[in-house]
Design an enzyme around this catalytic site. Structure first.
Site, PDB file in Angstrom:
ATOM      1  N   GLU A 113      64.916  53.665  13.844  1.00  0.00           N
ATOM      2  CA  GLU A 113      63.564  53.183  14.124  1.00  0.00           C
ATOM      3  C   GLU A 113      63.619  51.698  14.448  1.00  0.00           C
ATOM      4  OE1 GLU A 113      59.219  52.723  11.895  1.00  0.00           O
ATOM      5  OE2 GLU A 113      60.780  53.967  10.992  1.00  0.00           O
ATOM      6  N   ASP A 168      52.217  46.361   7.322  1.00  0.00           N
ATOM      7  CA  ASP A 168      53.520  45.919   6.830  1.00  0.00           C
ATOM      8  C   ASP A 168      53.384  44.916   5.701  1.00  0.00           C
ATOM      9  OD1 ASP A 168      55.338  47.361   8.527  1.00  0.00           O
ATOM     10  OD2 ASP A 168      54.605  46.129  10.178  1.00  0.00           O
ATOM     11  N   TYR A 224      55.232  61.439   9.663  1.00  0.00           N
ATOM     12  CA  TYR A 224      55.624  60.319   8.812  1.00  0.00           C
ATOM     13  C   TYR A 224      54.642  60.254   7.639  1.00  0.00           C
ATOM     14  CZ  TYR A 224      57.529  55.580   7.916  1.00  0.00           C
ATOM     15  OH  TYR A 224      58.148  54.488   7.377  1.00  0.00           O
TER      16      TYR A 224
END
Length: 257
Positions: free
Chosen positions: A48, A59, A173
């Protein structure tokens, strides 16, 4: 079957969850990034690539900092595609690009997807795009030959799971927590969530956001098909340690017991 789902199948046949390392493209600089990504990719099932972005809301501080360093060094979308092209020449595994939506829109989706496919990327992870909000964009990515991977969380309802999996390809995911990326010492029990996802799709399920080493990888591999590790690798680089050592621990933990 896409190259991505095929990679998960091969790992399953070997008695383990697929191992998916993440690194921010261009961090700590383009040359060292290529070295790290190549070495990690040689021991991984998928790779990734994170596109550096100025406002990465999903994040945590480790990946945010890596993105800031890459951006200050002048790494931009075009160079990320160049780095991806070089990695494609070096590695035989599937390579995915994790990108927020704004860079895609800034380039124009059709142009962005064409460039991604030309660079040899297999798919896109789009963390801030609810796929039902723009199914046309999802269709454009798929028409370019790219798998589209979307995220689910412990708070996802059955209705949301059905919607996300309907637009997903490659794999699903699953984030381990309702928060941002970052290494954690322990994961919550994700078995119930993964079981609900499996009722909605036959796609592989990968767990990320929190994988820090052998034990967290083992917890994820008990219930899912893949283990994504990112912040812990970047932290190892920051601290002058070899991230490959950590990836080997994750590989060991990813063996299905």
């Amino acid at each position: 079957m896409s190259r991505i789902t095929d990679a998960f199948s091969r790992a399953r046949a070997e008695g383990r969850a697929a191992v998916v390392p993440y690194l921010t493209a261009g961090y700590p600089n383009p040359e060292r990034y290529l070295d790290y990504a190549t070495r990690l990719g040689q021991r991984a099932d998928l790779l990734e690539i994170g596109l550096p972005y100025s406002d990465p809301l999903g994040d945590g501080p480790t990946i945010q900092h890596a993105g800031e360093v890459a951006l200050r060094a002048g790494v931009r979308t075009r160079q990320v595609f160049e780095l991806a092209r070089e990695l494609r020449a070096r590695l035989g595994i599937p390579i995915l690009l994790m990108t927020y939506l704004n860079p895609v829109l800034a380039w124009d989706p059709e142009r962005f997807f064409a460039a991604a496919a030309e660079a040899g990327l297999d798919g896109l992870i789009l963390p801030d795009l609810p796929p039902d909000e723009d199914p046309k964009l999802v269709a454009e990515a798929r028409a370019a030959g790219l798998d589209t991977v979307f995220l689910l969380a412990p708070t996802s309802t059955d209705e949301r799971i059905a919607t996300v999996t309907r637009h997903s390809s490659g794999f699903v995911y699953t984030v381990s927590v309702t928060g941002v990326t970052g290494a954690r010492n322990k994961l919550p029990d994700l078995g119930p969530l993964v079981r609900r996802i499996r009722k909605a799709t036959s796609l592989p399920v990968a767990i990320g956001f929190g994988i820090s080493g052998r034990e967290t990888a083992r917890a994820a591999a008990r219930v899912a098909d893949g283990v994504v590790v990112g912040s812990a690798l970047i932290r190892a680089i920051e601290e002058g340690r070899d991230p490959l050592t950590l990836l080997e621990e994750v590989r060991e933990g990813a063996r299905v017991e």
